[in-house]
Design an enzyme around this catalytic site. Structure first.
Site, PDB file in Angstrom:
ATOM      1  N   GLU A   1       0.815  -1.207   0.000  1.00 31.14           N
ATOM      2  CA  GLU A   1       0.000   0.000   0.000  1.00 31.14           C
ATOM      3  C   GLU A   1       0.855   1.266   0.000  1.00 31.14           C
ATOM      4  O   GLU A   1       0.551   2.233  -0.681  1.00 31.14           O
ATOM      5  CB  GLU A   1      -0.890  -0.011   1.244  1.00 31.14           C
ATOM      6  N   ASP A   2       1.911   1.241   0.787  1.00 32.09           N
ATOM      7  CA  ASP A   2       2.648   2.484   1.034  1.00 32.09           C
ATOM      8  C   ASP A   2       3.981   2.604   0.301  1.00 32.09           C
ATOM      9  O   ASP A   2       4.642   3.615   0.417  1.00 32.09           O
ATOM     10  CB  ASP A   2       2.942   2.629   2.548  1.00 32.09           C
TER      11      ASP A   2
END
Ligand code: MN
Length: 504
Positions: free
Chosen positions: A75-76
């Site tokens: 996600e990051d």
């Protein structure tokens, strides 16, 4: 933190291959998050590491530990889900993907609708693999531990969500430690004034209670020795803040009515020892009638087992005493994980012939997991899904018995109607009445744990009225009744239409 420091903090050992896998995940996560910071100013990697250490307290398998270390990567960072699949395989990829999907709840400043959608995803993921929810709970617990660094507006929303969604799930999975900590930390943020008040009240009472419980502990040990009962440990425990707050609300804030502010826990060797301990205690300390709870014979729906009794001490103070084996104590802390990771961890099997850990397939048949799957099939609309969820899932559960002794797990407030539909899909349609513990009751009678319920049947289907929707508490019963009413109402409409046509 180096990998050696990390792995040494985990209280149990892995195989060589497992350690190698965890090490790779540790290094990959470290590289992926390099340069990123948390709100606290710390390196980001500290978050997945701490989440993995929290998770380690329930003794998970290596796959779950690795997935926890990688849970924020796709996600990051530039590192994609595809990369994870290539390097770590399908299973870990699936777990990370599941956790990431649930994580969108956290990232978006969500309107009602997307929030519910995410909630829904969360449950779809959960029913597929319970490990997704375990990782998410560990993730949330670490976020709650560091919530002071989050902006105030966001802080409240996260805490609210924790109190309403995550803590009840931890409870449903039987992970007592996590549930307690999630509740207390979230309560402090959501209602700071109430939190302070409750803490103050507890502090005021504690010293005096502490002296009393020390006395009781001493006399209890003497009693057990006199009676020749083998025990491993007698320990005291203080009631948790949020749990005290909820109970105080029930008793109009009167703390003198709360008997388990401090409780004693006796840990014994075997299940028979639990009962002989109970006998020995009751021989010397007068029990309060109606307060003996045998959660060994009838475990709570989340698997919790223990015997509880409330007694008068020699100085006429009232105390709760909990009696359980080490295995039951372990399960009260680790919940579903005590079963789920049982074989893989090769933890010594301490069953004593009376109680055995449920197998995985039995767990898959857990009533609430089934309910969730039904719910997903039945509701397309997110709003309805959430409303039903609140009715069913977040209520406390009761267990009632069929005349043959089968246990049915139902939400609190359930009636004979719910019981009938849970015994057999169509039994509700043939229900004339019901007997509870041998006595006839109304169909809207509220069932209690331990009730023996018998449905009186007719041969022909009965007429069901709109009122049944108010009497029924479970999703399953609601769904069937609504379907019946829809079909039968359209029947009436057709008759009316024909009459009108004929009149013309
Ligand atoms: Mn995270």
């Amino acid at each position: 933190m180096s990998f050696e420091e990390f792995i040494n903090k985990i209280q149990y050992s892995f195989s060589k291959e497992d350690i190698e896998l965890i090490h790779r995940a540790f290094d990959t996560a470290g590289k992926a998050h390099k340069g990123q910071k948390r709100f606290s100013g710390e390196d980001y990697i500290i978050h997945p590491i701490c989440a993995a250490l929290i998770l380690a307290s329930i003794f998970p398998d290596a796959t779950t530990v690795a997935a926890t270390l990688l849970h924020d990567v796709s996600e990051d960072t530039k590192y994609t889900l595809e990369d994870i699949r290539k390097e770590f395989g399908e299973k870990i990829c699936m777990l990370v993907d599941g956790v990431t999907k649930l994580g969108t709840v956290r990232l978006r400043n969500s309107t009602d609708k997307s929030y519910m959608e995410n909630l829904r995803k969360m449950f779809v993921a959960t029913s597929k693999d319970i490990r997704v929810i375990l990782i998410k709970l560990a993730d949330r617990l670490h976020n709650m531990r560091t919530i002071e660094y989050v902006k105030p507006a966001k802080r409240k929303r996260i805490a609210q969500e924790t109190l309403e969604i995550y803590a009840p799930i931890a409870n449903r999975l039987g992970i007592g430690e996590w549930k307690d900590e999630l509740e207390d930390r979230a309560f402090e943020v959501v209602e700071p004034a109430e939190y302070e008040k409750t803490v103050a009240l507890l502090k005021e009472r504690l010293p005096e209670s502490q002296i009393r419980i020390n006395d009781l502990q001493k006399s209890l040990v003497t009693i057990l020795r006199t009676e020749g009962v083998k025990f491993k440990q007698v320990k005291g425990r203080v009631k948790r803040i949020y749990s005290l707050y909820k109970k105080l609300k029930k008793y109009d804030g009167d703390i003198s009515k709360i008997y388990d502010l401090l409780a004693l826990r006796v840990i014994v060797q075997s299940t028979p020892d639990c009962y002989s301990t109970l006998g020995a205690i009751h021989k010397h300390l007068q029990p309060i009638p109606g307060r003996v709870k045998d959660f060994i014979a009838l475990p709570k729906p989340n698997g919790y087992r223990s015997i509880h009794t409330t007694v008068f001490s020699e100085n006429r103070n009232v105390f709760e005493i909990q009696i359980r084996t080490e295995q039951m104590d372990d399960q009260a802390e680790r919940g579903i994980a005590a079963h789920w990771f049982y074989n893989e961890q090769g933890k010594p099997d301490v069953t004593d012939g009376y109680t055995e850990a449920a197998s995985r397939s039995e767990l898959e048949e857990l009533q609430w997991v089934q309910d969730l799957q039904d719910l997903q099939e039945q509701t397309r609309d997110s709003k309805e899904f959430f409303d039903q969820l609140k009715i069913d899932f977040f209520r406390d559960r009761i267990f009632v018995l069929t005349p043959k002794g089968d246990v049915k797990d139902l939400p609190e407030g359930a009636t004979p109607i719910d019981f009938a539909f849970s015994v057999h899909t169509d039994l509700g349609f043939y229900m004339l009445g019901a007997k509870v513990n041998g006595k006839m009751v109304k169909i809207d009678h509220e069932l209690k744990s331990g009730d023996v319920v018998e449905i009186i049947k007719t041969k022909k289907p009965v007429k069901i009225s709109q009122d049944w929707l108010n009497y029924a508490k479970t999703t399953a019963a609601h769904h069937k009744i609504r379907k019946y009413l829809n079909e039968n109402q359209s029947g009436i409409f057709n008759t009316l239409k024909n009459m009108i046509v004929r009149k013309k």
